[in-house]
Every structure is written in structure tokens, then in C-alpha cells.
Design an enzyme around this catalytic site. Structure first.
Site, mmCIF file in Angstrom:
data_model
loop_
_atom_site.group_PDB
_atom_site.id
_atom_site.type_symbol
_atom_site.label_atom_id
_atom_site.label_comp_id
_atom_site.label_asym_id
_atom_site.label_seq_id
_atom_site.Cartn_x
_atom_site.Cartn_y
_atom_site.Cartn_z
ATOM 1 N N HIS A 1 5.154 5.759 11.256
ATOM 2 C CA HIS A 1 6.436 5.066 11.139
ATOM 3 C C HIS A 1 7.623 6.022 11.250
ATOM 4 O O HIS A 1 8.738 5.571 11.548
ATOM 5 C CB HIS A 1 6.524 4.350 9.795
ATOM 6 C CG HIS A 1 5.940 2.983 9.792
ATOM 7 N ND1 HIS A 1 6.270 2.025 10.728
ATOM 8 C CD2 HIS A 1 5.066 2.386 8.935
ATOM 9 C CE1 HIS A 1 5.622 0.900 10.452
ATOM 10 N NE2 HIS A 1 4.875 1.098 9.372
ATOM 11 N N GLY B 1 0.830 -1.192 0.000
ATOM 12 C CA GLY B 1 0.000 0.000 0.000
ATOM 13 C C GLY B 1 0.863 1.239 0.000
ATOM 14 O O GLY B 1 0.595 2.213 -0.704
ATOM 15 N N ALA B 2 1.951 1.179 0.800
ATOM 16 C CA ALA B 2 2.895 2.292 0.885
ATOM 17 C C ALA B 2 4.127 1.797 1.639
ATOM 18 O O ALA B 2 4.126 0.707 2.202
ATOM 19 C CB ALA B 2 2.273 3.488 1.608
ATOM 20 N N MET B 3 5.176 2.611 1.644
ATOM 21 C CA MET B 3 6.406 2.277 2.358
ATOM 22 C C MET B 3 6.974 3.519 3.003
ATOM 23 O O MET B 3 7.115 4.562 2.371
ATOM 24 C CB MET B 3 7.420 1.648 1.395
ATOM 25 C CG MET B 3 8.757 1.333 2.030
ATOM 26 S SD MET B 3 8.589 0.117 3.379
ATOM 27 C CE MET B 3 10.025 0.552 4.381
ATOM 28 N N GLU B 4 7.345 3.376 4.279
ATOM 29 C CA GLU B 4 7.672 4.514 5.134
ATOM 30 C C GLU B 4 9.103 5.009 5.001
ATOM 31 O O GLU B 4 9.669 5.553 5.971
ATOM 32 C CB GLU B 4 7.424 4.136 6.588
ATOM 33 C CG GLU B 4 8.309 3.016 7.167
ATOM 34 C CD GLU B 4 7.763 1.620 7.002
ATOM 35 O OE1 GLU B 4 8.230 0.710 7.704
ATOM 36 O OE2 GLU B 4 6.855 1.425 6.175
ATOM 37 N N HIS C 1 -0.632 6.032 8.744
ATOM 38 C CA HIS C 1 0.166 4.838 9.069
ATOM 39 C C HIS C 1 1.637 5.095 8.759
ATOM 40 O O HIS C 1 2.521 4.823 9.596
ATOM 41 C CB HIS C 1 -0.358 3.649 8.249
ATOM 42 C CG HIS C 1 0.367 2.365 8.483
ATOM 43 N ND1 HIS C 1 -0.111 1.392 9.328
ATOM 44 C CD2 HIS C 1 1.524 1.887 7.978
ATOM 45 C CE1 HIS C 1 0.732 0.368 9.337
ATOM 46 N NE2 HIS C 1 1.728 0.655 8.518
ATOM 47 N N GLU C 2 1.909 5.622 7.575
ATOM 48 C CA GLU C 2 3.304 5.847 7.184
ATOM 49 C C GLU C 2 3.942 6.966 8.002
ATOM 50 O O GLU C 2 5.123 6.889 8.359
ATOM 51 C CB GLU C 2 3.392 6.167 5.686
ATOM 52 C CG GLU C 2 2.810 5.099 4.768
ATOM 53 C CD GLU C 2 3.264 3.692 5.111
ATOM 54 O OE1 GLU C 2 4.437 3.498 5.487
ATOM 55 O OE2 GLU C 2 2.433 2.767 5.008
#
Length: 940
Positions: free
Chosen positions: A365, A325-328, A361-362
Site C-alpha cells: 500500500h 488486520g492492519a492499516m497502511e 500487504h501493508e
């Protein structure tokens, strides 16, 4: 602090129309994370001094030598890296996209050794004049021992450097290497993503390092505790933009091998783990906030943690091809387009929520995971559980009218219950020696880590109070900034705050309470007997005959915080600390008793038969006396207790009788999710008709209610959660053939077919309308939907059509769609598993998919180096309807075939599917007649 949103031009209008502030009012959690990487060995190029390191197929180490172990020795610690990378955005003479690189790492020797191990995977190295793969020199006036030999241990993904002498403790050294790799389309490491603009193919060079793919981009000490500072330089074509974790220090034009390129240097990163590195080369444009601008969610994050964001910028970039979905990545967060873009003309509430909570969410992080990082992957939940929990708090702060924290019960707590009730579950925190190989690490990015992690932290926050919890988190972040932790470090900082506050009285230390929840798998069902006041707990297993062969030092008992009410009055909290206890206030023969208020605890609740009767009577007479979250809980607990053969299925069915009076989203959503199990196991049997008839009576009033409050479907319901429940009303009405529902969907869809440029379907209802219109239509409706899918430039719209196309009842269309699903020119790799699982959810499509998957599984998964995740997702989706002996035999045979193959996916997904199939077979044999009779009785 500047903040930029980087976007490709074809979809740029979405963000320009919204503005950066609106983009941050958008939703969700990527619950399941995984990385897609292709097992694609880079071939050695003839005539050059290059040696290839390749990805392994099997994982068992052949010896006890350091290079045959998957963990780095503890003799060396990196300090900083200098890395220069040059991705080629056009193919070479062999038709291959490549990148070249030079990297050096300064490291300190902390234990005397004559061996250097550094991670490298699928890279070709240029040999030095001494015919080695690296150069070593001393720093600070020191000399370095000469290199004896170098080689690659491909299975453990190490470059091994054997020295002629020992490195000296306390001294620093410099290791330098030159290399090249393939810029493949495998969605992992340093890879390429493609899109089309004005008919011209464009290539983006981008990254996905988590968990173990930084080694695919450059040689590095690729473990989370090996934190270092990274100095990065990117070479890239004129007309492109280069981004990385740090702010650009400037770009200059240079010429290399008669090629004009831009050289962009970046400020050094903070001390961080390799998996957080990111770099992108693209032609994207950006929306940039002013340096003094404040971002709503960023303000919330800093205030909540009482810890400032440590970087000078935070870029957000949406990529056409992205696995998760995504990456932090610290300072450069990468997203699927669906996870960052929102357009009110085509996007639904669900899309909006997805964007908001993915972003929060990201951003969570940035503190949990980036500033403070777990020491090893066995404590991954410290990163992902926290980000999942806190994303709801951040989204609630940004959009307080959504009541999004209430949605956490179904989206996280009950989601975790579904997996954690299996004997094939696992503890939140495993021993380090149980998580060693890349495959084992990949498998931790699952529902337990994300959703159970969030649920456990929510429970902890509730019994500590939010203020105590937040203060403990601040102390934890302050103490361990830029370093690594284990879970006991968190317990320690929270305990210090509890000890300093006399208002918090716990029955045991946080360590004693919480270790029971993270070091053993599963959760309890708490049974309250109001006739005697006795309370008992037992390990809840959805399959009653399942055997737990994993021992627990806590014997599968928990310290359980029980909040409860009696006939509508809140009675506070009581702790259950033993397997069986007695609590006199819970004894009653007149009042109804309800436990686990607002489902803040991670456990299910059962009652004696008399209390069940009193709860059912209250639902029928005045359901609003019971809190809305608990109305959903009663339904969910009852159906799962019935599946576990703890209570009779008719008790669970009776929790739905009052639904003709219910208008709230959460109870209806709970009912629909649980009734879905009945549809799954009975949609090919004679029970389906009576089930459809019963539910038609329940949903008809809800359908009529929304028809009325929307002025015959022309307006949007005023309350946010009502907009969700309108989707339930139409979806269930069409499923149970409520008069006028399919006609409504067909009418909207036909209007769209007449004028493709003006879609009249309300964005929130598109999924339901697409599915039902295509299901009742034929090839014309399907082909129109496919054309709209191909033409769509908005990911949210394409995803809805991807699902809707799976709803057709035409076998030949489903087979054609399956063929399309594995053609990367028609459906992007990141969406392959979704398309296949969607088709498997169709009662007609399921057997087609099963045959198709067994014939093509190697082809489907070979392009992903992390095939284990996608294999598991496919097995779970394809076998969801399995409920016969014949299907079980096929599944067992398939397990044997996989075990005999050369692929190292592991058998856990198939074992879970076998366990679930066996349980469904048994449940159907024991409950089918009873369910059928009850449904027929309701029709009288």
C-alpha cells in the site's frame, strides 16, 4: 531509513526474542477489512460555547442543497493543514475520556462560491467572538469575505459555512477551528485502546481513519482526492511517546492550565489523503533498526516497483484493540497484535504466514494506495486488490520455500468465486454515483474488492507476463505519484508497455479485455466438449434458479484466456472471445483434457461426460500426472458445478475417491472445504453417518502417514505445506472418528491441564486439539480453556482458545459463552463477532446463537458506528447452516424487522443469506437421496 516496531511491554518479549528480521518472516492477508466505530453522540457540555455534530442513522438526503449531498463540491482544494491535538488519557469529572484540538486548513478556491463545506462528525466546536464555529482569513495579502452563519448538517457530516461574499478563484484562504471530541473505545477515528500491565490499566490514544473517520478527529476535506500536506503536533503526558506519519522533530516540556505536558511536533507529511493519517500516544517501547539498515521486504518492494519508498521512516505498531488486520497509514502502520507478533513457542505456521502477508500487504500500500490513490471509493479495488495480490509476491520473496503463491488459489481465487457466484455480488468497479454514503463506502471493503481484485490482477499478470506487468506498474506509479487515478489510467500505462513489446500478442486492447472483468459482476464457467471441440461460456451462478436483474453492457460475457493441457502435455493458450466457439485442437476421444492450468484464470471449467470420466480415471491410476493445483481445482470445480446443477453430484463425489492415495495439502484442503458444504447441510440428518463412514476410509491413510513421518506425533513434518496437511489429517480424522485421534487430542490437553505453564501441544495443532479436547470433555476442560484464554498475553494463543471454547457439546456452556461474548470486560470488542460466529459453527450452538442474536442484535452492533460490516459478518456466520423452510421463514421475518428499525445497515447480507438458504433447501430436496445412496454404495 529508520524503521521502528512499537510494542506494549506485556508482549514485548515476543519481538525482542525474534528480532526485527524474524518479525518480517511472518503471514497473511486481511481479506475482509472493516472499521468498528461506535454510534456515540457526544453530548453538549452545559455552560460552554460548544455545539455537537453527531452521526446520522439514516442516509437519504432530504434536499438538493449542496450540504445535503454526500460529496464535496469541486470549488475548493486543500493545500495543507496545521493540526494540534491533545488526548486525555484519564477520564474527566463526568467519567469521559476526551481530546481537544485546534486545526487550520489552507485551501485554494478553484470555482467562485460563497459556501464552504468541510467534514466534521461527533465534534464539539468552540464558538468565536462572532458566535461562529470557525474563523476565515485570506492568505497572501488577500482579505476574506465575512462569515454570515455556520451550522452542521449531521446527516451528511458537514460543517456548513455561509459567507457574505464570494471566494475568488485562484486565491488561497485559511480556515481555523477549535474543538473537542470523545476519545471513545469505538475503534474508529481518534479512539482509546486499553490494556493491563502489572495489574494497572493503561490507555493508548490511537486512530483508524479509513474510510471516513478522519472527520471524527478534526474538521477536514475527507475525500481521497482531497490530498494535502499535514503539519501535526501532539500534546501528551510525560512518560508517553507520540507517533505520527512523519518523523518526530522533537519534544518539549510545556505547562498548560497548570498541567505539565510534552509537545511533540512532526515533520510535514507528503501530499496524501486524509484516511492515511495516523497518530498514537502510548507508553510503548520500540525496536528500532539502524538508519542504514535494509529491510528484506522493503528492498523487494522498491525493486519490484522500481520506485523508491518516499518517506524517511516507517513505524509498525501493534495495538491491543484494533478492528482490522492492519492499516497502511503512511509512515505509521497500525496492526492487531495477532498481525504483527510471532512467537515460535506458541504461534503456528498459519500465524507466521498471517504476519508475513499482512506486513507485505501493508507495505504494498505504500505505493498502491498511498503514493497513488484511487480518485473515489468506487475504485477501492485499485488499492486493495493490488495489495492483496502483491502481498503473495512479497511473502514469496521473503520465504521462497513456502510456495505461498500456490496458496493464492484457495485463499483468494476460490474465496472470490464463493461470493461472486451470487446474484447479490457486485462489479469490482462501480459508478461513482453508486457509492456515496459512508455506509455504501464501508460495504465495499469486502471479498470482491480484496480477493476478486487480487485474482483478476493475477490473471492479467499471467497473460501479459510478470515482467511486462511490473514495467507497466512502474510507469503507472511514476506518472501518477502523489495524485489520484481511475482504473482506465492503469489500463493506459499497461497498454503502452504492451504496444512497445512485439512479443505480447493480445486479441484486443487491455481496456476491452479487462473492462469485462471489472465492470460486470460474476465470472464464467467455460464448458469444453472434447467430442466436438466446441467451447462455450456462461455466467456461473451457484443457484441455478437465481435471476440476475442487474444489466451488463457486456451481457455477462468475457474475453477468457484458456490455458490447457492434453494428457499431461501443455498446449499453450487459447482465447475465447465469444459466447460459443469451436477449436479443433480440443477435439479428442482418447486423451484427457484439462483447462485453466494452475488456475491462473478467473473462471470455472466444465467438460463433456466422457472427458470427466477420463480425468477421474487418471486421478485413480496416477494422480501425480495432473498438476497439484489442478487436482484441487478439479475437486472444487466439480462440487460447485454440482451445487449449480450443471453436473451430477455423484461426479463431484467421485473426485474424492482417489484421496486415500493423496498426500498433498492443496487437493486435500480443496476436498475438505467442499465437503464442508455436505457437513453443513447434512449434519442434522441421517446422511451424516454414511458421510462420516466414507470419509473415515479416505483420511485413515493420511492420518497413518503423518503418524509415521512424525515418529508418532513427536516431530514436525519436514515440508512446509505438509505441516498444514498434518492439521487436515488430524482434524478430519477426529471429525470422522478415526481410532486414536480424539484420544491423542485429549492426552495432550490433559497433560497441559496438569502443568499449565508447559503446553505440550505443537503450535500448528493447537486449534484442532483445543477444539476436540473441549468437545469430548466437560466443564473442567472448558473452564481450564477459559482461564488460559483470560491469562494469555499472546494474541495468537488467545484467538485459538477463543475458537476452541466454541466446540463444547454442553448447551449450558455455550449459552454462558454467548453471554461472555458481549461483555467487553471478558472479550474485547474486536473479537465479539468471531466468538459469536464460532459458536454458530457448532451444530448445537447454532440455534442458540440465532435466538441470542435476534434478541440482542441492536445491543451487539450499537457500539460500532460501522455496524453494517459486523452485522453482515454475523448474518453470514450465523445463517451458514440454514437449510429448512422454517429457518427461511425466520430469516425473512428478521429482514422485515430490520427494515422497520431505525438502523441503516442495509439488507444485502440478509438478502444473500435468504438467497443461499433457498438454494440449499432446493439442492437438498433434489440431491439428498442421491448422496445417501452413493455413500451407502461405497460402504459395500
Amino acid at each position: 531509513m529508520g524503521k521502528g516496531f512499537y510494542i506494549s511491554k506485556p508482549v514485548g518479549f515476543v519481538l525482542f526474542g525474534l528480532g526485527a528480521g524474524a518479525v518480517l518472516t511472518i503471514f497473511a492477508l486481511s481479506v475482509v477489512y472493516a472499521q468498528e466505530k461506535r454510534k456515540n453522540e457526544v453530548n453538549a457540555i452545559d455552560g460552554t460555547h460548544m455545539v455537537t455534530t453527531a452521526a446520522p442513522h439514516r442516509t437519504s438526503a432530504p434536499s438538493n442543497e449542496p450540504w445535503d449531498k454526500y460529496r464535496l463540491p469541486d470549488a475548493l482544494l486543500p493545500e495543507y493543514y496545521n493540526v494540534t491535538l491533545w488526548p486525555r488519557l484519564v477520564p474527566d469529572e463526568q467519567g469521559m475520556y476526551i481530546f481537544t484540538g485546534k486545526s487550520g486548513v489552507a485551501f485554494t478556491c478553484v470555482k467562485e462560491t460563497d459556501l464552504i463545506l468541510i467534514h466534521s462528525n461527533e465534534l464539539n466546536f468552540t464558538l468565536t467572538s462572532e458566535m461562529h464555529h470557525a474563523k476565515l482569513m485570506g492568505l497572501g495579502g488577500m482579505s476574506a469575505p465575512a462569515i454570515l452563519k455556520t451550522w452542521f448538517q449531521t446527516q451528511t457530516q458537514f460543517m456548513v459555512i455561509q459567507l457574505k461574499g464570494n471566494l475568488q478563484v485562484g486565491k488561497s484562504y485559511w480556515l481555523y477551528m477549535e474543538f473537542r471530541g470523545e476519545l471513545s473505545d469505538d475503534l474508529g477515528g481518534f479512539y482509546r485502546s486499553e490494556y493491563t500491565e502489572n495489574g494497572v490499566k493503561k490507555v493508548v490514544a490511537t486512530t483508524q481513519m479509513q474510510p471516513t473517520a478522519a472527520r471524527n478527529a478534526f474538521p477536514c476535506f475527507d475525500e481521497p482526492s482531497m490530498k494535502a500536506v499535514f503539519h501535526l503536533t501532539l500534546l501528551h503526558p510525560p512518560g508517553t511517546v507520540a507517533l505520527s506519519n512523519g518523523m518526530e522533530l522533537g519534544a518539549e516540556n510545556i505547562t498548560i492550565d497548570n498541567q505539565e505536558v510534552l509537545r511533540t511536533r512532526f515533520e510535514p507529511t507528503e501530499k496524501m489523503s486524509t484516511y492515511l493519517l495516523a497518530f498514537v500516544v502510548s507508553e510503548f517501547t520500540n525496536i528500532r533498526s539502524s538508519p542504514e539498515a535494509n529491510i528484506l521486504i522493503r528492498i523487494w518492494g522498491q525493486n519490484y516497483y522500481n520506485t523508491t519508498y518516499p518517506l524517511s521512516k516507517s513505524d509498525q505498531i501493534a495495538l491491543p484493540d484494533f478492528a482490522a488486520g492492519a492499516m497502511e497509514n503512511w509512515g505509521l502502520v497500525t496492526y492487531r497484535e495477532l498481525s504483527l507478533f510471532y512467537d515460535p513457542k506458541v504461534s503456528s505456521n498459519e500465524d507466521k504466514e498471517w504476519v508475513v502477508t499482512v506486513i507485505t500487504h501493508e507495505l504494498a500500500h505504500m505505493w498502491f494506495g498511498n503514493l497513488v490513490t484511487m480518485r473515489w471509493w468506487n475504485d477501492l479495488w485499485l488499492n486493495e486488490g493490488f495489495a492483496s495480490y502483491v502481498s503473495y509476491l512479497g511473502a514469496d520473496y521473503a520465504e521462497p520455500t513456502w510456495n505461498i503463491k500456490d496458496l493464492m488459489v484457495q485463499q483468494q481465487v476460490q474465496r472470490a468465486f464463493g461470493v461472486d457466484a451470487l446474484v447479490s455480488s457486485h462489479p469490482l468497479s462501480s459508478r461513482e454515483d453508486e457509492v456515496i454514503t459512508p455506509d455504501q463506502i464501508d460495504q465495499l471493503f469486502d471479498t470482491i474488492t480484496y480477493s476478486k481484485g487480487a485474482a483478476i490482477l493475477r490473471m492479467l499478470s499471467e497473460f501479459l507476463t510478470e515482467s511486462i506487468f511490473a514495467k507497466g506498474l512502474h510507469n503507472y506509479l511514476h506518472e501518477y505519484a502523489y495524485s489520484n487515478t481511475v482504473y482506465t489510467d492503469l489500463w493506459k500505462k499497461l497498454q503502452e508497455v504492451v504496444d512497445a513489446d512485439s512479443s505480447i500478442q493480445l486479441p484486443a486492447s487491455i481496456n476491452e479485455i479487462m473492462n469485462r472483468w471489472i465492470l460486470q459482476m460474476g465470472f464464467p464457467v467455460v464448458t469444453i466438449d472434447t467430442r466436438t471441440g466446441s467451447i462455450t461460456q456462461q455466467h456461473f451462478l451457484i443457484h441455478p434458479e437465481a435471476v440476475v436483474d442487474t444489466p451488463s453492457e457486456y451481457n455477462y460475457e468475457w474475453f477468457v484466456p484458456i490455458t490447457w493441457m492434453k494428457s499431461g502435455s501443455n498446449m499453450g493458450q487459447h482465447w475465447l472471445l465469444t459466447k460459443t466457439a469451436s477449436y479443433e485442437p480440443m477435439k479428442t476421444d482418447t486423451d484427457w483434457l484439462l483447462a485453466n492450468l494452475n488456475v491462473t484464470g478467473y473462471y470455472r471449467v466444465n467438460y463433456d461426460p466422457q472427458n470427466w470420466e477420463r480425468l477421474l480415471a487418471q486421478l485413480t491410476s496416477d494422480h501425480k500426472v495432473i498438476p497439484v493445483l489442478n487436482r484441487g481445482q478439479i475437486i472444487d470445480d466439480a462440487f460447485n458445478l454440482a451445487r449449480a446443477e450443471i453436473i451430477n453430484i455423484t461426479v463431484a463425489l467421485r473426485t474424492t475417491k482417489y484421496l486415500y492415495e493423496e498426500k498433498e495439502y492443496i487437493p486435500w484442503e480443496s476436498a475438505i472445504r467442499n465437503l464442508e458444504f455436505l457437513f453443513l447441510v447434512f449434519d442434522r440428518t441421517e446422511v451424516y453417518g454414511p458421510l462420516q463412514t466414507y470419509l473415515r476410509k479416505k483420511v485413515q491413510p493420511l492420518f497413518d502417514h503423518f503418524k509415521e513421518i512424525t515418529s508418532n506425533w513427536t516431530q514436525k513434518p519436514p515440508k512446509y505445506l505438509d505441516q498444514y496437511n498434518q492439521i487436515n489429517a488430524i482434524s478430519m480424522a477426529c471429525k470422522t472418528r478415526v481410532k486414536g485421534c480424539s484420544e491423542l487430542a485429549g492426552m495432550w490437553y490433559r497433560q497441559w491441564m496438569k502443568n499449565p505453564d508447559a503446553n505440550p501441544i505443537p503450535p500448528n495443532l493447537k486449534v484442532t486439539v483445543y477444539c476436540n479436547a473441549i468437545a469430548t470433555g466437560g466443564v473442567e476442560e472448558w473452564d481450564f480453556g477459559w482461564q488460559m484464554f483470560k491469562n494469555s498475553t499472546i494474541s495468537a494463543e488467545a484467538e485459538k482458545l477463543l475458537y476452541g471454547l466454541s466446540c463444547t457439546k454442553e448447551t449450558w456452556l455455550l449459552n454462558r459463552y454467548l453471554g461472555y461474548s458481549i461483555d467487553p470486560n471478558l472479550i474485547r470488542k474486536q473479537d465479539v463477532t468471531y466468538a459469536i460466529v464460532y459458536i454458530a459453527g457448532n451444530v448445537i450452538g447454532q440455534p442458540l446463537v440465532w435466538d441470542f442474536f435476534r434478541a440482542n442484535w441492536e445491543h451487539i452492533t450499537k457500539d460500532f458506528d460501522d455496524g453494517s460490516f459486523f452485522f453482515g459478518r454475523l448474518i453470514q456466520g450465523i445463517t451458514k447452516k440454514f437449510s429448512t423452510e422454517f429457518e427461511l421463514q425466520q430469516l425473512q421475518k428478521f429482514k422485515e424487522d430490520i427494515a422497520a428499525s431505525s438502523f441503516s445497515f442495509g439488507t444485502q447480507p440478509i438478502e444473500q443469506a435468504i438467497e443461499q438458504t433457498k438454494a440449499k433447501i432446493k439442492w437438498i430436496s433434489e440431491n439428498k437421496a442421491q448422496v445417501m445412496n452413493w455413500l451407502i454404495e461405497q460402504a459395500d
